[in-house]
Design a protein around this motif. Structure first.
Motif, PDB file in Angstrom:
ATOM      1  N   ILE A 201       0.772  -1.503  -0.067  1.00  0.00           N
ATOM      2  CA  ILE A 201       0.319   0.494  -0.140  1.00  0.00           C
ATOM      3  C   ILE A 201       1.053   1.353   0.284  1.00  0.00           C
ATOM      4  CG2 ILE A 201      -2.136   0.951   1.369  1.00  0.00           C
ATOM      5  CD1 ILE A 201      -2.540  -1.424   2.493  1.00  0.00           C
ATOM      6  N   ILE A 220      -1.957  -1.681  -4.008  1.00  0.00           N
ATOM      7  CA  ILE A 220      -3.007   0.013  -3.949  1.00  0.00           C
ATOM      8  C   ILE A 220      -3.079   0.645  -3.653  1.00  0.00           C
ATOM      9  CG2 ILE A 220      -5.297  -0.321  -1.685  1.00  0.00           C
ATOM     10  CD1 ILE A 220      -4.965  -2.643  -1.083  1.00  0.00           C
ATOM     11  N   ASN A 221      -3.118   1.862  -4.399  1.00  0.00           N
ATOM     12  CA  ASN A 221      -3.290   2.848  -3.571  1.00  0.00           C
ATOM     13  C   ASN A 221      -4.200   3.426  -2.794  1.00  0.00           C
ATOM     14  OD1 ASN A 221      -3.332   5.686  -4.346  1.00  0.00           O
ATOM     15  ND2 ASN A 221      -1.946   5.501  -6.090  1.00  0.00           N
ATOM     16  N   SER A 222      -3.319   3.791  -2.015  1.00  0.00           N
ATOM     17  CA  SER A 222      -4.868   4.490  -0.676  1.00  0.00           C
ATOM     18  C   SER A 222      -4.644   5.991  -0.770  1.00  0.00           C
ATOM     19  CB  SER A 222      -3.957   4.038   0.727  1.00  0.00           C
ATOM     20  OG  SER A 222      -2.165   4.841   0.868  1.00  0.00           O
ATOM     21  N   MET A 225      -8.227   7.968   0.281  1.00  0.00           N
ATOM     22  CA  MET A 225      -8.931   7.083   0.921  1.00  0.00           C
ATOM     23  C   MET A 225      -9.170   6.343   1.900  1.00  0.00           C
ATOM     24  SD  MET A 225      -8.006   3.773  -1.354  1.00  0.00           S
ATOM     25  CE  MET A 225      -9.713   1.951  -0.856  1.00  0.00           C
ATOM     26  N   GLU A 227      -9.818   5.324   6.369  1.00  0.00           N
ATOM     27  CA  GLU A 227      -9.350   4.207   7.020  1.00  0.00           C
ATOM     28  C   GLU A 227     -10.053   2.313   7.019  1.00  0.00           C
ATOM     29  OE1 GLU A 227      -8.105   5.921  10.389  1.00  0.00           O
ATOM     30  OE2 GLU A 227      -6.950   7.510  10.135  1.00  0.00           O
ATOM     31  N   LEU A 230     -10.894   1.923   2.847  1.00  0.00           N
ATOM     32  CA  LEU A 230      -8.856   0.975   3.062  1.00  0.00           C
ATOM     33  C   LEU A 230      -9.327  -0.156   3.807  1.00  0.00           C
ATOM     34  CD1 LEU A 230      -6.556   0.995   1.791  1.00  0.00           C
ATOM     35  CD2 LEU A 230      -5.427   2.155   3.189  1.00  0.00           C
ATOM     36  N   GLU A 233     -11.260  -2.328   1.437  1.00  0.00           N
ATOM     37  CA  GLU A 233     -10.561  -3.215   0.405  1.00  0.00           C
ATOM     38  C   GLU A 233      -9.564  -4.053   0.033  1.00  0.00           C
ATOM     39  OE1 GLU A 233      -9.768  -2.408  -3.999  1.00  0.00           O
ATOM     40  OE2 GLU A 233     -11.213  -1.217  -2.875  1.00  0.00           O
ATOM     41  N   ILE A 234      -9.177  -4.009   1.282  1.00  0.00           N
ATOM     42  CA  ILE A 234      -7.811  -4.891   1.385  1.00  0.00           C
ATOM     43  C   ILE A 234      -8.561  -6.314   1.703  1.00  0.00           C
ATOM     44  CG2 ILE A 234      -6.050  -5.717   3.320  1.00  0.00           C
ATOM     45  CD1 ILE A 234      -5.301  -3.111   3.907  1.00  0.00           C
ATOM     46  N   CYS A 255      -1.998   5.108   8.666  1.00  0.00           N
ATOM     47  CA  CYS A 255      -1.760   3.588   7.753  1.00  0.00           C
ATOM     48  C   CYS A 255      -1.385   3.510   9.536  1.00  0.00           C
ATOM     49  CB  CYS A 255       0.301   3.949   7.673  1.00  0.00           C
ATOM     50  SG  CYS A 255      -0.168   5.104   5.932  1.00  0.00           S
ATOM     51  N   SER A 258      -4.742   2.616  10.585  1.00  0.00           N
ATOM     52  CA  SER A 258      -5.368   0.627   8.979  1.00  0.00           C
ATOM     53  C   SER A 258      -4.699   0.103   9.330  1.00  0.00           C
ATOM     54  CB  SER A 258      -5.374   1.662   7.594  1.00  0.00           C
ATOM     55  OG  SER A 258      -5.948   3.066   7.468  1.00  0.00           O
TER      56      SER A 258
END
Length: 353
Positions: A201, A220-222, A225, A227, A230, A233-234, A255, A258
């Motif tokens: 990420i 993944i381009n976060s 996004m 948290e 994201l 999405e993961i 991060c 997340s």
């Protein structure tokens, strides 16, 4: 006449990098060796000291030689040295502890308060011709491992230490936040350790493309996004499953949060990146999911050896992160280029002197 001084790349004060002189070291402790430096990588800490003059409690109060990611050739050894010999090509572990601290005796020398670490005030670094180090903190390089690769054993060992702390094994699903040099190497080491899914990420597409080249299975381009989004999405990209291991190489507060939100109950989160000193974290999620949250500090016994084995057996390609190369005579230009934070930079290596 025998030379007594050597050219060095010195941070005189915040924002001022110059060439200067340092004495050529002579071996006084007979367990030390002298290494002629052949390659040095530029680390984010070098850039941070140049731009801010400090990292946490480590403050540049007097001129300091920069550099700590280095390899070279042993040119002199003390009379008690048995592990290496003159002519050996070696990677240098740039910090060594007190031999008497509780941390060292208990097997955690990376936590030793008496650690002398290159290019961390007040200790001089490796951007010069000759550097002196204890014999048990240099490691022989395999014949087909280059000096450039040898210099990058240092960040690779950081990655190895973090992946070991996470306990990555076959079948694991791992998320790595950050696709800078350490994040890219963490992803590669996770794959080498058997992880079947490695999700990288970042907010820069080129870095994410590089992560896929180096072993990540999902990128993944976060950017922009939330948290929670994201974390979802993961999970979606892992076919509805949560990652059981998360390694954050950014230190960025979003991060960190997340990482905790995304991790599977009973999983492990390892924090490598140093960013926000006092971060707001979803502590209730750590408790409810019974997560293990670990900090990762540099590397310790066995990490350098394992990093070199990964290079020897072609399990990790550290050359893949090198984007720029400079000669020693252009070392100041190299540092200034890295300070510019050009988005094309992943890892810069300085050859020589």
């Amino acid at each position: 006449m025998v030379a007594t001084e050597q050219k060095a790349v010195i941070l005189e004060e915040k924002g001022k990098i110059v060439f200067g002189n340092r004495p050529i070291p002579s071996i006084e402790d007979q367990h030390f060796v002298k290494v002629q430096i052949k390659a040095t990588g530029i680390c984010g800490s070098d850039v941070h000291f140049c731009t801010h003059g400090a990292i946490g409690s480590f403050i540049v109060k007097e001129p300091m030689v920069l550099g700590h990611e280095s390899s070279g050739i042993v040119v002199e050894v003390g009379s008690e040295v048995t592990k290496v010999a003159v002519g050996d090509r070696v990677a240098i572990e740039p910090g060594y502890p007190s031999r008497y601290s509780e941390e060292t005796v208990s097997g955690h020398y990376n936590l030793c308060p008496g650690m002398k670490f290159a290019a961390t005030p007040p200790v001089d670094g490796t951007l010069l011709k000759y550097f002196q180090v204890p014999e048990d903190f240099v490691y022989k390089l395999p014949d087909d491992v280059t000096f450039e690769e040898g210099a990058l054993v240092e960040p690779l060992a950081v990655a190895v230490h973090a992946v070991k702390l996470a306990g990555v094994k076959f079948g694991d699903k791992v998320v790595v936040f950050g696709a800078g040099p350490v994040g890219l190497l963490v992803g590669s080491v996770c794959k080498a350790f058997g992880a079947t899914e490695v999700v990288s990420i970042d907010v820069v597409d080129k870095k994410l493309d590089k992560s896929l080249e180096m072993g990540s299975t999902i990128a993944i381009n976060s950017k922009d996004m939330a948290e929670e989004a994201l974390a979802l999405e993961i999970q979606n990209d892992l076919n509805g499953q949560h990652p059981n291991k998360v390694i954050d190489c950014t230190g960025a507060e979003p991060c960190l949060r997340s990482s905790i939100l995304a991790c599977k109950p009973g999983g492990t989160v390892v924090q490598v990146g140093m960013g926000t000193t006092n971060a707001s974290l979803p502590v209730s999620d750590i408790v409810i999911k019974e997560l293990t949250f670990k900090g990762s500090m540099r590397y310790c016994h066995g990490d350098y050896q394992d990093a070199i084995q990964l290079l020897k057996y072609k399990k990790v390609d550290v050359k893949a992160i090198i984007t720029h190369r400079f000669s020693f005579d252009d070392a100041i230009k190299a540092l200034q280029f890295n300070i510019s934070r050009d988005p094309s930079i992943v890892k810069t290596v300085i050859a020589g002197p």
